[in-house]
Enzyme design. Structure first.
Site, PDB file in Angstrom:
ATOM      1  N   CYS A   1       5.439   0.389   7.898  1.00 51.13           N
ATOM      2  CA  CYS A   1       5.135   1.471   6.959  1.00 51.13           C
ATOM      3  C   CYS A   1       6.411   1.840   6.218  1.00 51.13           C
ATOM      4  O   CYS A   1       7.461   1.971   6.842  1.00 51.13           O
ATOM      5  CB  CYS A   1       4.611   2.680   7.736  1.00 51.13           C
ATOM      6  N   LEU A   2       6.308   2.005   4.904  1.00 53.45           N
ATOM      7  CA  LEU A   2       7.491   2.375   4.116  1.00 53.45           C
ATOM      8  C   LEU A   2       8.089   3.697   4.595  1.00 53.45           C
ATOM      9  O   LEU A   2       9.276   3.928   4.429  1.00 53.45           O
ATOM     10  CB  LEU A   2       7.124   2.472   2.628  1.00 53.45           C
TER      11      LEU A   2
ATOM     12  N   GLY B   1       0.845  -1.186   0.000  1.00 55.32           N
ATOM     13  CA  GLY B   1       0.000   0.000   0.000  1.00 55.32           C
ATOM     14  C   GLY B   1       0.880   1.235   0.000  1.00 55.32           C
ATOM     15  O   GLY B   1       1.977   1.206   0.563  1.00 55.32           O
TER      16      GLY B   1
ATOM     17  N   HIS C   1      -4.882   2.124   7.299  1.00 52.49           N
ATOM     18  CA  HIS C   1      -3.496   2.607   7.407  1.00 52.49           C
ATOM     19  C   HIS C   1      -3.220   3.677   6.341  1.00 52.49           C
ATOM     20  O   HIS C   1      -2.664   4.740   6.651  1.00 52.49           O
ATOM     21  CB  HIS C   1      -2.519   1.425   7.270  1.00 52.49           C
ATOM     22  N   GLU C   2      -3.613   3.389   5.093  1.00 52.12           N
ATOM     23  CA  GLU C   2      -3.356   4.352   4.004  1.00 52.12           C
ATOM     24  C   GLU C   2      -4.192   5.622   4.192  1.00 52.12           C
ATOM     25  O   GLU C   2      -3.729   6.732   3.943  1.00 52.12           O
ATOM     26  CB  GLU C   2      -3.654   3.720   2.637  1.00 52.12           C
TER      27      GLU C   2
ATOM     28  N   HIS D   1      -2.702   8.141   6.378  1.00 49.08           N
ATOM     29  CA  HIS D   1      -1.687   8.995   5.738  1.00 49.08           C
ATOM     30  C   HIS D   1      -2.332  10.252   5.154  1.00 49.08           C
ATOM     31  O   HIS D   1      -1.732  11.326   5.165  1.00 49.08           O
ATOM     32  CB  HIS D   1      -0.972   8.239   4.611  1.00 49.08           C
TER      33      HIS D   1
ATOM     34  N   GLN E   1       3.209  10.001   0.951  1.00 49.60           N
ATOM     35  CA  GLN E   1       4.475   9.268   1.072  1.00 49.60           C
ATOM     36  C   GLN E   1       5.396   9.509  -0.122  1.00 49.60           C
ATOM     37  O   GLN E   1       6.573   9.174  -0.064  1.00 49.60           O
ATOM     38  CB  GLN E   1       4.208   7.757   1.203  1.00 49.60           C
TER      39      GLN E   1
HETATM   40 NI    NI Z   1       2.277   3.706   5.690  1.00 54.47          NI
END
Ligand code: NI
Length: 179
Positions: free
Chosen positions: A93-94, A45, A135-136, A139, A50
Site C-alpha cells: 500500500c502506498l 490503485g 483494498h481500496e 481505505h 490517501q
Molecule cells: Ni492502499
C-alpha cells in the site's frame, strides 16, 4: 498537480468518509490529480483518504499488468456481496511504504458505484480487480491491509510502522504495484 500521499499514522486514514453528492469540476480535478499522484508513485490503485480527502472515491489503473486495462473511477462505491471462495495475495500500500504482507480475501464481490458521468453500475467482479477494489474500498472504511493480519504478524511490523508514522520511512515509487 501531485498530492502528498498520506501514510500510516495520519488521522485521515482513520476518518469516516463522506458520500459524494455532486460530480462537478472540483471532483474532476481531484480525480485527475489522484491519477497523476498514483502514476508518479507507480501505484495501481489510490483511494481519496490517501490524499487527505475524506470522500467515497477511489481510482484504479491496472494497465501496468494488463494492457487492455485503463482508468477506472469508483464514486460512492458500495460492496454489497462477498463471494465464499478466498485466496491469498501479497499486498502493498502506498500509505504503508516498504511493507508487503499476504492478505486473504474473497475472490469475488458485487459492487454498486457511479462513474464520473453519474451513471449507476451494479457489477459482479472477480480476479485481481476484485482484490484491488477490496483494498481500496477498505481505505474508505478506515481500514488498512495490515489490519487484516494476525496479531503475531502485526507485532512483527511494529517497529516498521513506528518508523513510517515518525516519517523515517517515506513513500517511494517502487515496481511492486502498490495499492
Ligand atoms: Ni492502499
Amino acid at each position: 498537480m501531485l498530492y502528498q500521499i498520506q501514510t500510516y499514522g495520519k488521522q485521515v486514514l482513520r476518518t469516516k468518509t463522506k458520500k459524494i453528492s455532486e460530480i462537478d469540476d472540483d471532483l474532476r480535478k481531484i480525480v485527475a490529480n489522484m491519477f497523476e499522484t498514483m502514476y508518479a508513485a507507480e501505484g495501481i490503485g489510490l483511494a481519496a483518504p490517501q490524499v487527505d480527502k475524506s470522500i467515497r472515491l477511489f481510482v484504479i489503473d491496472l494497465s501496468p499488468m494488463d494492457e487492455e486495462e485503463g482508468q477506472r473511477v469508483y464514486v460512492n462505491p458500495q460492496i454489497i456481496e462477498l463471494g465464499d471462495e478466498m485466496d491469498e495475495y501479497e499486498e502493498g500500500c502506498l500509505s504503508v511504504p516498504t511493507v508487503r504482507e499476504i492478505v486473504t480475501r474473497p475472490t469475488s464481490i458485487r459492487i454498486t458505484y457511479q462513474d464520473m458521468s453519474g451513471e449507476h453500475f451494479d457489477e459482479e467482479i472477480d480476479g485481481f480487480l476484485a482484490r484491488v477494489i477490496q483494498h481500496e474500498y477498505d481505505h474508505l472504511e478506515k481500514t488498512l491491509f495490515i489490519d487484516h493480519l494476525s496479531s503475531l504478524k502485526k507485532s512483527l511490523l511494529k517497529k516498521t510502522l513506528k518508523k513510517i508514522a515518525s516519517g523515517e520511512i517515506e513513500v517511494e515509487a517502487s515496481e511492486n504495484f502498490e495499492l
